[in-house]
Design an enzyme around this catalytic site. Sequence first.
Site, PDB file in Angstrom:
ATOM      1  N   ALA A 156       7.999   0.168   0.503  1.00 17.34           N
ATOM      2  CA  ALA A 156       6.971  -0.152  -0.484  1.00 17.34           C
ATOM      3  C   ALA A 156       6.013  -1.249  -0.030  1.00 17.34           C
ATOM      4  CB  ALA A 156       7.633  -0.580  -1.790  1.00 17.34           C
ATOM      5  N   ALA A 157       5.988  -1.550   1.256  1.00 14.94           N
ATOM      6  CA  ALA A 157       5.156  -2.655   1.727  1.00 14.94           C
ATOM      7  C   ALA A 157       3.681  -2.422   1.427  1.00 14.94           C
ATOM      8  CB  ALA A 157       5.366  -2.869   3.220  1.00 14.94           C
ATOM      9  N   GLY A 158       3.195  -1.208   1.715  1.00 16.81           N
ATOM     10  CA  GLY A 158       1.789  -0.921   1.479  1.00 16.81           C
ATOM     11  C   GLY A 158       1.414  -0.981   0.008  1.00 16.81           C
ATOM     12  N   ASP A 159       2.264  -0.435  -0.851  1.00 16.61           N
ATOM     13  CA  ASP A 159       1.986  -0.469  -2.285  1.00 16.61           C
ATOM     14  C   ASP A 159       2.031  -1.892  -2.822  1.00 16.61           C
ATOM     15  OD1 ASP A 159       1.714   2.307  -2.389  1.00 16.61           O
ATOM     16  OD2 ASP A 159       3.855   2.602  -2.707  1.00 16.61           O
TER      17      ASP A 159
END
Length: 294
Positions: free
Chosen positions: A240-243
């Site tokens: 979930a890093a990008g989100d």
Amino acid sequence: MISVFGSANMDLVAYVSEAPKRGETVTGHRFRTVPGGKGANQAIAAARAGAHVAFLGAVGDDGFGAEMRATLAEAGIDVRGLREVPGPSGIAHIVVDDEGGNSIIVVPGANGTVAGPSGEDLAAIARSDALLLQLELPMEAVVAAAQAAQVSGVHVYLTPAPARPLPDELLDAVTTIVPNEHEAAAITGAAGPDAALDALLERVEEALITLGSEGALYGSRSGERLRVPAVKVEAVDTTAAGDTFVGAFAVARSEGMSVADALGFASTAAALSVQREGASTSMPTRHEIEAALP
């Protein structure tokens, strides 16, 4: 207020030493279910980063749908726009290896039934400071939401994932596009993030390319260009890093932070998230982000 018009999936996460190759079977060492979906993830990230958030989307009439609704509500998100439809909720099958890398298969389920924003959705979008969009809903629905936001003068952020050709009517309504480096290359055909950024700025006002462990690259048509390094941490799960980055960045900009400060805020939030397992369960609170800022 930030509105998120997007997907809600149940993440089915298998942890393995090394992801299987085609035709190969491997033994995993753990499995868990975690509410996710790019839309729900960005909504939770924004809410934990300090925004009032409304989520607009769909879940099925199954147990996964009930759990995802409860998870969003517990994060303080307005879920009145989360409709329930007959049939299964969306799911994502995620394989996470011991280096924190991941591969994902998404099955849309209820997300695929969203043909466009409802009247209530349109009212929520019009009241918002920003609208966050992704591509896990049908394209015609995403375009309609973006155009509605544009008419109301709402800042539109688009995460173009899963990567696919983007129609002009969508890009004409987008303020800021936030692909990762692979999505940027797929969309533009350009070799390297700097060339991809130039190509994206021919189509949108602002572009922000996330580069994983290499940080992020920002550019605008006004000529501003910034590169920020990633916060160096030991990654456990990058799902979930990008989100997390997008949600935190949108909150920071909506609050009036400069681009440079917003990039630092979002990078710190993403660095905290990759040190924890799961998608929605990994996202930091405002207090945690501010405490970790350099």
